[in-house]
Write a protein that holds these residues in place. Structure first.
Motif: not given
Ligand SMILES: NC(=O)C1=CN([C@@H]2O[C@H](COP(=O)(O)OP(=O)(O)OC[C@H]3O[C@@H](n4cnc5c(N)ncnc54)[C@H](O)[C@@H]3O)[C@@H](O)[C@H]2O)C=CC1
Ligand SMILES: O=C([O-])CC(=O)C(=O)O
Length: 356
Positions: A54-56, A119, A123, A265, A268, A272
């Motif tokens: 995912g984005g994170i 995570p 979102p 979203g 991220t 992170a």
């Protein structure tokens, strides 16, 4: 290497989780690294990221692959895990990376992990609250925690999926139901609130954000995010206008990003960064480093609520000590009461989801 030695057992364990199976050449390289570790070379922890595509998850996987405390990195997702794994695995850093795709591979992804970072989940989009994510993310967190119960009940868990104020109580209830709950090992990640607070306060003070430390307590949604601006390190003072601006900006940092991303979203990259910093602190604690203190949403007796974010001292078992809030000023005391009201509802919602 001795047959039956820790190094060969470790390799057998690693190999049993490989998807696809390793080539002979890769196996030789893994054996060399494990032998080195068994002879007192670099040792490390086994870390799984659930929601790693995912984005994170992707930038977090990158940062964890760069962490010298990590020897094995498992990347699990219900989509795209093989691609992310292939990509990250080409980085010439120490951690051995393996990918796991979909529910049938969840148990392999989790077996023997020391730290599990989560995570996974949807979102926010503009106009939504974190609580609007509950219906989808509660079930995802429940399923993943059931996997943890089975495969690594002693792992330290860093829970990122929103709404954190409810997902941490959900995880606790899953673990309690299974008889594996250890409150010291379950930590809701509120580090991004501290990262933002340090940045925004440094801007106001005109100093380097790396030199600032702002405790942020309460929870991780709107008014439950309570920066303690009276306890900023280095000691400093703010005008009432600065306090109002900073409190508001820190509480709404997530919404600021959601609106700027306009439907694509929520935070991220900064998340992170914050998650990697927090996971590193947990690993340093597990290693036995002294004086590792970070803010986190944990089981707590600091207030009358069963969960609360405050400074915690991290150690070999996870949370060694939940630190008291320290002296609050009148503004903070009033905001704390507001935060507790909302938190109580979110915590109960999480508990009821499992106990229903
Ligand atoms: N605690 C905090 O400070 C923050 C929390 N978040 C939360 O983190 C979560 C993830 O955010 P993003 O990475 O931006 O979302 P994303 O949608 O980009 O990535 C989520 C990933 O989770 C995966 N996923 C979905 N169901 C899964 C399951 N059952 N098992 C494993 N993986 C699964 C998806 O396939 C996807 O790859 C959201 O709930 C978000 O609200 C976001 C920023 C800050
Ligand atoms: O705002 C969101 O939805 C994501 C989040 O928790 C944050 O950025 O603090």
């Amino acid at each position: 290497m001795q047959p039956g030695s820790e190094a060969s057992r470790r390799i057998a364990r690693i190999n049993s989780h490989l998807h696809p199976p390793v080539s002979q050449m890769e196996e030789t390289s893994l054996l060399r690294r494990a032998t080195c570790r068994s002879q007192g070379g670099a040792s490390g922890f086994k870390v799984a990221i659930l929601g790693a595509a995912g984005g994170i998850g992707q930038p977090l996987a990158l940062l964890m692959k760069m962490n010298p405390l990590v020897s094995v990195l498992h990347l699990y997702d219900v989509v795209n895990a093989p691609g992310v794994t292939a990509d990250i695995s080409h980085m010439n850093t120490g951690a051995v990376v393996r990918g796991f795709l979909g529910q049938p591979q969840l148990e392999d992804a989790l077996a023997g992990m020391d730290l599990v970072v989560i995570p996974a989940g949807v979102p926010r989009k503009p106009g939504m609250t974190r609580d609007d994510l509950f219906n989808i993310n509660a079930g995802i967190v429940k399923t993943l925690c059931e996997g943890i119960v089975k495969c690594c009940p002693k792992a330290v868990v860093n829970l990122i999926s929103n709404p954190v104020n409810s997902t941490v109580p959900i995880a606790a209830e899953v673990f309690k139901k299974a008889g594996t709950y250890d409150s010291k090992r379950l930590l809701g990640v509120t580090m991004l609130d501290v990262v933002r607070a340090n940045t925004f306060v440094a801007e106001v003070l005109g100093i380097d954000p790396r030199d600032v430390n702002v405790p942020v307590v309460g929870g991780h949604a709107g008014v439950t995010i309570l920066p303690l601006l009276s306890q900023v390190n280095p000691p400093c003072s703010f005008t009432p206008e600065e306090i109002s601006y900073l409190t508001d900006r820190i509480q709404n940092g997530g919404t600021e990003v959601v609106e700027a991303k306009a439907g694509a979203g929520s935070a991220t990259l900064s998340m992170a960064y914050a998650a990697a910093k927090f996971a590193d602190a947990c690993l340093r604690g597990l290693r036995g480093d002294a004086g590792v203190v970070e803010c986190s949403f944990v089981a707590s007796q600091v207030t009358e609520l069963p969960f609360f974010a405050s400074k915690v001292r991290l150690g070999r078992c996870g949370v060694e000590e939940v630190l008291p809030l320290g002296p609050l000023n009148e503004f903070e005391r009033a905001r704390l009461e507001k935060a507790k009201k909302e938190l109580a509802v979110s915590i109960q919602k999480g508990v009821s989801f499992i106990r229903k």
